[in-house]
Design a protein around this motif. Structure first.
Motif, short mmCIF file in Angstrom:
data_model
loop_
_atom_site.label_atom_id
_atom_site.label_comp_id
_atom_site.label_asym_id
_atom_site.label_seq_id
_atom_site.Cartn_x
_atom_site.Cartn_y
_atom_site.Cartn_z
N ARG A 41 0.83 -1.20 0.00
CA ARG A 41 0.00 0.00 0.00
C ARG A 41 0.86 1.25 0.00
O ARG A 41 1.94 1.29 0.58
N PHE A 42 0.32 2.29 -0.63
CA PHE A 42 1.12 3.47 -0.89
C PHE A 42 1.57 4.17 0.39
O PHE A 42 2.68 4.72 0.44
N ASP A 43 0.76 4.18 1.41
CA ASP A 43 1.16 4.82 2.66
C ASP A 43 2.43 4.18 3.22
O ASP A 43 3.31 4.87 3.75
N ASN A 44 2.53 2.86 3.11
CA ASN A 44 3.72 2.15 3.58
C ASN A 44 4.93 2.47 2.71
O ASN A 44 6.05 2.62 3.21
N ILE A 45 4.71 2.56 1.40
CA ILE A 45 5.80 2.90 0.48
C ILE A 45 6.32 4.30 0.79
O ILE A 45 7.53 4.53 0.88
N ARG A 46 5.41 5.23 0.97
CA ARG A 46 5.79 6.62 1.24
C ARG A 46 6.56 6.74 2.55
O ARG A 46 7.56 7.46 2.63
N SER A 47 6.10 6.04 3.57
CA SER A 47 6.78 6.09 4.86
C SER A 47 8.20 5.53 4.77
O SER A 47 9.15 6.11 5.31
N ARG A 48 8.35 4.42 4.07
CA ARG A 48 9.67 3.80 3.95
C ARG A 48 10.61 4.66 3.09
O ARG A 48 11.80 4.79 3.39
N ALA A 78 3.30 4.67 -11.65
CA ALA A 78 2.68 5.95 -11.28
C ALA A 78 3.56 6.68 -10.28
O ALA A 78 3.87 6.16 -9.21
N ILE A 79 3.95 7.91 -10.63
CA ILE A 79 4.80 8.74 -9.77
C ILE A 79 4.08 10.05 -9.49
O ILE A 79 3.59 10.71 -10.41
N GLY A 80 4.01 10.41 -8.21
CA GLY A 80 3.35 11.66 -7.83
C GLY A 80 1.94 11.46 -7.30
O GLY A 80 1.10 12.34 -7.43
N LEU A 81 1.70 10.32 -6.67
CA LEU A 81 0.37 10.05 -6.11
C LEU A 81 0.16 10.84 -4.82
O LEU A 81 1.08 11.00 -4.02
N ASN A 82 -1.07 11.30 -4.62
CA ASN A 82 -1.43 11.86 -3.31
C ASN A 82 -2.51 11.04 -2.62
O ASN A 82 -2.83 11.28 -1.46
N GLU A 83 -3.06 10.06 -3.34
CA GLU A 83 -4.00 9.11 -2.76
C GLU A 83 -3.68 7.72 -3.30
O GLU A 83 -3.23 7.58 -4.44
N PRO A 84 -3.90 6.68 -2.51
CA PRO A 84 -3.58 5.32 -2.97
C PRO A 84 -4.50 4.85 -4.09
O PRO A 84 -5.68 5.20 -4.12
N ILE A 85 -3.95 4.07 -5.00
CA ILE A 85 -4.71 3.44 -6.07
C ILE A 85 -4.43 1.94 -6.00
O ILE A 85 -3.28 1.53 -5.95
N PRO A 86 -5.47 1.10 -5.99
CA PRO A 86 -5.25 -0.34 -5.87
C PRO A 86 -4.85 -0.99 -7.19
O PRO A 86 -4.89 -0.36 -8.26
N ASP A 87 -4.47 -2.24 -7.10
CA ASP A 87 -4.27 -3.07 -8.29
C ASP A 87 -5.61 -3.64 -8.74
O ASP A 87 -6.63 -3.52 -8.06
N GLN A 101 -5.21 12.94 -10.07
CA GLN A 101 -4.17 13.28 -9.11
C GLN A 101 -3.00 14.05 -9.72
O GLN A 101 -2.10 14.48 -9.01
N GLY A 102 -2.99 14.19 -11.04
CA GLY A 102 -1.89 14.89 -11.69
C GLY A 102 -0.59 14.12 -11.62
O GLY A 102 0.50 14.71 -11.70
N ALA A 103 -0.67 12.80 -11.51
CA ALA A 103 0.53 11.96 -11.41
C ALA A 103 1.15 11.74 -12.79
O ALA A 103 0.47 11.85 -13.82
N HIS A 242 -10.10 -4.40 -0.73
CA HIS A 242 -9.53 -4.31 0.61
C HIS A 242 -10.17 -3.14 1.35
O HIS A 242 -10.47 -2.10 0.77
N ILE A 243 -10.37 -3.31 2.64
CA ILE A 243 -11.01 -2.28 3.45
C ILE A 243 -10.29 -0.94 3.39
O ILE A 243 -10.88 0.12 3.55
N ALA A 244 -8.99 -0.96 3.09
CA ALA A 244 -8.20 0.27 3.04
C ALA A 244 -8.70 1.25 1.98
O ALA A 244 -8.48 2.46 2.09
N TYR A 245 -9.38 0.74 0.92
CA TYR A 245 -9.82 1.60 -0.17
C TYR A 245 -11.27 2.07 -0.01
O TYR A 245 -11.76 2.83 -0.84
#
Length: 255
Positions: A41-48, A78-87, A101-103, A242-245
């Motif tokens: 998930r993108f939040d985890n990617i961004r944090s790492r 996708a580069i420049g996300l401000n909200e997560p997008i699922p597979d 999102q302008g990504a 997934h509940i995250a979305y």
């Protein structure tokens, strides 16, 4: 006084991130790496990414989105996300979300195996595509050669990456942009505005040996490892249901 033009070396797609990855990137004089692991998930990617960024190396979070069903999937970087997008959402649904999102929308390893954009896919979505990968460390020579011809045929900008799944591969392929890139926004702007760039890769026996190691890893990843994901691991963290979305992508979900 002669004015010097800023340039930035970017490895535009890596799958791993660790102290060893950072050391390899800096040793190869890479300024920026784009971190986009699978099924995370993108939040985890961004944090790492933030954890491993410093004054000498910028780590930018990104997602390689699997569009469509498992059998018909097409990959988008996708580069420049401000909200997560699922597979596993429709291609149209993914491109619409990226546009909102302008990504920056990049096409990795085109026409490789059964997971990549074809020329017709690129032509049909030409206005949504910002760059096409012309050199991928994992791709065989014929695939990279074909990718170069796609740039001319579709009139898109190029990029290259190590697509590193092994730490030692990071920075062996890079794209040099003729501008300063000091933030995620800078990279998105460079990609979307068509800033001049050149793609480079190392050469030599060590390079070839590591290239072979990456290809062996690719075979593993596309066989037993993916069978495990399909049949043993249950719902992926990036599954659209997934509940995250929170149901935001139910209308374009392929499952």
């Amino acid at each position: 006084m002669t004015e010097t033009t800023a340039s930035t070396r970017v490895d535009l797609h890596v799958k791993v991130l660790s102290d060893e990855v950072v050391t390899c990137a800096k040793a190869r004089e890479i300024d920026v790496i784009v971190y986009a692991p699978h099924f995370t998930r993108f939040d985890n990617i961004r944090s790492r990414a933030a954890q491993f960024s410093d004054d000498d190396l910028l780590v930018i979070p990104a997602r390689e989105i699997f569009t469509g069903s498992w059998q018909t999937r097409r990959h988008i970087l996708a580069i420049g996300l401000n909200e997560p997008i699922p597979d596993f959402i429709s291609l149209t649904g993914a491109l619409d979300a990226l546009d909102r999102q302008g990504a920056a929308t990049l096409i990795p390893h085109p026409e490789f195996m059964n997971v990549s954009f074809s020329e017709s896919d690129i032509q049909a979505n030409a206005d949504a595509v910002d760059a096409i990968e012309v050199y991928n460390f994992k791709s065989p020579g014929w695939a990279n050669t074909r990718s170069i011809s796609l740039i001319t045929e579709t009139n898109h900008q190029p990029f290259g990456s190590s697509y590193a799944h092994l730490p030692g591969s990071v920075g062996r392929v890079w794209t040099t942009f003729d501008c300063a890139i000091d933030s995620e926004a800078d990279l998105v702007e460079a990609l979307k505005s068509g800033v001049s760039r050149r793609v480079y890769h190392e050469r030599g026996l060590r390079y070839t040996a590591h290239e072979l190691a990456e290809f062996v890893h690719l075979v593993y990843e596309n066989s037993w490892k993916k069978l495990d994901r399909l049949f043993l691991s249950g719902m992926e963290p990036t599954h659209p249901q997934h509940i995250a979305y929170d149901g935001k992508y139910d209308d374009v979900a392929e499952y």
